[in-house]
Design an enzyme around this catalytic site. Structure first.
Site, PDB file in Angstrom:
ATOM      1  N   HIS A  79       0.826  -1.219   0.000  1.00  0.00           N
ATOM      2  CA  HIS A  79       0.000   0.000   0.000  1.00  0.00           C
ATOM      3  C   HIS A  79       0.858   1.266   0.000  1.00  0.00           C
ATOM      4  O   HIS A  79       0.508   2.269   0.624  1.00  0.00           O
ATOM      5  CB  HIS A  79      -0.959   0.026   1.193  1.00  0.00           C
ATOM      6  CG  HIS A  79      -1.952  -1.086   1.201  1.00  0.00           C
ATOM      7  ND1 HIS A  79      -3.205  -0.979   0.656  1.00  0.00           N
ATOM      8  CD2 HIS A  79      -1.870  -2.366   1.671  1.00  0.00           C
ATOM      9  CE1 HIS A  79      -3.864  -2.117   0.813  1.00  0.00           C
ATOM     10  NE2 HIS A  79      -3.069  -2.984   1.412  1.00  0.00           N
ATOM     11  N   ASN A 152     -10.254  -2.981   2.538  1.00  0.00           N
ATOM     12  CA  ASN A 152      -9.987  -2.946   1.104  1.00  0.00           C
ATOM     13  C   ASN A 152     -11.281  -2.687   0.344  1.00  0.00           C
ATOM     14  O   ASN A 152     -12.364  -2.690   0.928  1.00  0.00           O
ATOM     15  CB  ASN A 152      -9.393  -4.286   0.635  1.00  0.00           C
ATOM     16  CG  ASN A 152      -7.914  -4.430   1.008  1.00  0.00           C
ATOM     17  OD1 ASN A 152      -7.236  -3.449   1.295  1.00  0.00           O
ATOM     18  ND2 ASN A 152      -7.430  -5.647   0.981  1.00  0.00           N
ATOM     19  N   HIS A 343      -3.891   0.981  11.964  1.00  0.00           N
ATOM     20  CA  HIS A 343      -3.660  -0.276  12.672  1.00  0.00           C
ATOM     21  C   HIS A 343      -5.012  -0.918  13.008  1.00  0.00           C
ATOM     22  O   HIS A 343      -5.806  -0.306  13.731  1.00  0.00           O
ATOM     23  CB  HIS A 343      -2.887   0.023  13.959  1.00  0.00           C
ATOM     24  CG  HIS A 343      -2.442  -1.194  14.704  1.00  0.00           C
ATOM     25  ND1 HIS A 343      -2.874  -2.457  14.398  1.00  0.00           N
ATOM     26  CD2 HIS A 343      -1.587  -1.340  15.730  1.00  0.00           C
ATOM     27  CE1 HIS A 343      -2.314  -3.327  15.211  1.00  0.00           C
ATOM     28  NE2 HIS A 343      -1.517  -2.669  16.035  1.00  0.00           N
TER      29      HIS A 343
END
Ligand code: HDD
Length: 714
Positions: A79, A152, A343
């Site tokens: 990413h 995603n 995170h």
């Protein structure tokens, strides 16, 4: 859709105020060194005489160069390429039945968010239109701390256990001896891995679909993927999957366009997001919950803990519970989009994890990676990563610490510091983990309930419309066709045939190979059969649902044309009234018409009025627009007909199934292109109403045209 003219730069949210204290702008200020000493000359180093050697004592030179030498930090291992924006989240209805998380119970709140979209495989400078999964990470700055939803644009993942993540990424990244190909999965190592690791096939078929080449970051869905838990005040847990549903609908480009956009504008998605927000066309998504009560955990034909499985919306509907709006571009790409640290382990009370082994492994990886990427456990002090509520604990020091902790005590319990910071009492909302009962042996194994690798890829493929299926077949053919090892190509054909035999036949024809019959067990063939491998073979394909509507983009449209870019092809002498009428109506609906002329500067209409040209034909491409309009005007048409690029514009738009409108003499341009064969096409508008043209644009593409249009050699 919000439609105000300009994004606001004044502090508008608690997070914005929090960032404001770190912002700097040099306007009307004197230049200084980093030590605050005023600088008179930043062009010349200090020398011993005009032509003499440079002096080591030149602290101004040394500081400038040293800082420059260290400007770069390691890019993200995955990413790396991303684009971000600020915004806010608002809740529609109190969800306290399910969760005590205040962002999901307090409808009066406007929770600030920062979102970063990304591609996975490419480097920081790679092209936006790579065929790839898109990351969709949201940082919610809640009053109870930070909640990161790191998802995603596809609802499932490639692997079931975090242990396999380095293998997956090593396989898809450029091959290590030659560092080729950049931001592309079409190479041997990836297909070697995919064909040997059949759990990847579900996410992989999504990557072969149009979802992997979105028209815009604003026109894609987002998914939290894992099953998480929602915990209410009574401590009751419900399973949840998170969904983001874009209000502009879900739309993609074709592969041919993606390839051409690579050359025409490598920053296509980043630019699109930036420009939409600057224009006040704020992108919006609704947040959806798919809720499964604890007691229903085992009622499905798949395991809720398996991240390669989605829950079809027909089985558990998505409840839309709130809306996110992105309304402000970052001030500084590095400080915000690059330094933001997401995170999946950043949770607030009312949310919790499940035992999904992919999620559990992620909980380790994300902090770990920030340590090497951002260089210090103090990355939470970077302005973009700071919570909006107060932070107090006994963690101290380390590289680049900015907090000045006062007092003698940095331990707990203490009496010298009055026992502070004191522990949150339950009434104050401290985090408590869900008390899941565990009674198990310690084992290094994969659950047999994860053992179905083909049912959902098959469901996905079955759910697609014919045009989408064609795109999937073409994508497999392209990707596998790029591999150089025959045994890898054969193994891929073999596994695709297990998803859908017709699909495999199309691909086999395209790459000029037969579907192999002799490989009855691809994994055993490649790595040798042992007891474990035998045990964890993909199970038999199940058919628990024929089709799921939510999987096909056909059902995910919107009737909005907000922010759609429309090329008006003109030259001097175009019909001004005609142009202005269509422009006005399109603009009223939020579209962005642009004058594309045979030359730059200004262009004169038949009334003699000058109009500013947005781009000369030379500097732009058809693939950068959603639709084309050619107004009338004899002289304008004569000039356009002399330009090969004008014809190419039309031919490409036809090939890519876009709406095209021509008025009066504009029809001549159509006649001089492949347009003459498409005059009856449902989204080719000849002297038609703007209302119909608008419908065609909102429809995104006329895919019915594709079979005939793909013969256009554009
Ligand atoms: Fe990951 C970044 C999404 C599995 C390890 N991941 C990263 C980003 C997204 C995802 C969107 C970019 C965040 C940003 O914009 O800064 N990752 C996912 C999803 C997964 C997933 C949806 C599966 C459902 N990831 C995953 C696993 C591991 C990682 C199993 C490791 C065991 N991911 C990372 C990382 C990254 C990362 C190496 C790179 C940069 C970063 O974390 O901050 O730690």
């Amino acid at each position: 859709m919000s439609n105000s003219k300009k994004s606001k730069k004044q502090p508008t949210s608690p997070k914005d105020q929090n960032l404001e204290q770190f912002r700097e702008e040099g306007r009307n200020k004197t230049m200084t060194t980093n030590q605050g000493v005023k600088v008179n000359d930043t062009n010349n180093s200090l020398k011993a005489g005009e032509r003499g050697g440079t002096l080591l004592e030149d602290f101004i030179l040394r500081e400038k160069i040293t800082h420059f030498d260290h400007e770069r930090i390691p890019e993200r291992i995955v990413h790396a390429r991303g684009s971000g924006a600020h915004g806010y989240f608002e809740l529609y209805e109190n969800q306290s039945n399910y969760t005590k998380a205040r962002i999901f119970t307090d409808t009066n709140r406007k929770t600030p968010v920062f979102v970063r979209f990304s591609t996975v495989a490419g480097s920081k400078g790679s092209a936006d239109l790579a065929r790839d999964v898109r990351g969709f990470s949201t940082k919610f700055y809640t009053e109870e701390g930070i909640f990161d939803l790191v998802g995603n644009n596809m609802p499932i993942f490639f692997i079931q256990d975090a242990m396999k993540f380095p293998d997956l990424i090593h396989a898809v990244k450029p091959e290590p001896d030659r560092e080729i190909p950049q931001a592309a999965s079409a190479h041997d190592t990836f297909y070697d891995f995919v064909s040997l690791t059949t759990e990847t096939l579900h996410n992989h078929i999504w990557v072969m679909s149009d979802r992997a080449i979105p028209r815009s970051l604003r026109m894609m869905e987002g998914f939290g993927i894992h099953t998480f838990r929602l915990i209410n005040e009574e401590g009751k847990s419900h399973f949840v999957k998170f969904h983001w549903k874009p209000l502009l609908g879900v739309h993609s480009v074709t592969w041919d366009e993606a390839v051409k956009i690579h050359g025409a504008d490598t920053d296509f998605h980043r630019r699109d997001l930036w420009e939409a927000i600057e224009a006040g066309h704020y992108p919006e998504w609704e947040l959806g919950f798919q809720i499964v009560p604890e007691e229903d955990e085992h009622k499905f034909d798949f395991d809720l803990l398996d991240p390669t499985k989605l829950i079809p919306e027909e089985m558990v509907p998505v409840q839309r519970i709130g809306k996110m709006t992105l309304n402000r571009n970052p001030d500084n790409f590095f400080a915000e989009t690059e330094q933001v640290a997401f995170h999946p382990g950043h949770l607030v009370p009312g949310l919790d994890f499940t035992n999904d082994p992919l999620l559990q492994g992620r909980l380790f990886s994300y902090t770990d990676t920030q340590l090497s990427r951002l260089g210090s456990p103090n990355f939470h002090e970077l302005p973009i990563n700071r919570p909006i509520n107060e932070v107090h604990n006994n963690q101290r020091d380390a590289h680049m610490r900015t907090t000045v902790n006062k007092g003698k005590t940095a331990y707990f319990p203490n009496s010298i510091g009055g026992g502070c910071p004191h522990l949150a009492k339950m009434a104050e909302g401290g985090f408590t983990s869900y008390e899941e009962r565990i009674d198990a042996s310690k084992i290094r194994e994969r659950s047999e309930s994860f053992n179905d690798h083909f049912s959902q890829p098959a469901l996905f493929y079955r759910s697609l419309e014919e045009w989408e299926k064609n795109h999937v077949a073409a994508a497999y053919t392209f990707e596998i066709g790029k591999c150089t090892y025959d045994h890898i190509k054969k193994r891929m054909l073999y596994v695709i045939a297990q998803i859908d035999n017709e699909l495999a036949k199309k691909v086999a024809k395209g790459i000029g190979m037969e579907i192999p019959k002799e490989i009855d067990n691809p994994i055993n063939q490649a790595i040798g059969a042992d007891a474990d491998v035998q045990k964890y073979q993909p199970g038999k394909k199940k058919n628990y649902l024929d089709k799921s509507k939510a999987l096909s983009q056909t059902h995910l449209k919107s009737d909005s044309i907000i922010s759609r870019k429309i090329a008006f092809l003109v030259s001097d002498g175009f019909d001004g009234d005609d142009m202005m009428k269509v422009k006005k109506e399109l603009e009223e609906k939020g579209a962005v018409p642009q004058l594309i002329a045979t030359h730059g500067g200004t262009v004169k209409c038949d009334k003699g009025d000058e109009h500013k040209v947005d781009a000369a034909l030379l500097t732009t491409e058809s693939v950068l627009f959603d639709a084309i309009f050619v107004p009338g005007g004899e002289k304008s048409l004569e000039a356009l007909l002399k330009e090969a690029k004008a014809k190419k514009f039309i031919n490409e738009a036809l090939k890519h199934c876009k709406a095209i409108a021509v008025n009066k003499e504009g029809e001549k341009l159509l006649d001089e292109t492949y347009g003459k064969n498409f005059k009856d096409d449902a989204s080719v508008y000849i002297n038609d109403s703007v209302t119909n043209f608008i419908k065609g644009i909102a429809n995104h593409r006329n895919w019915k045209r594709e079979e005939k249009a793909q013969d256009i050699p554009a």
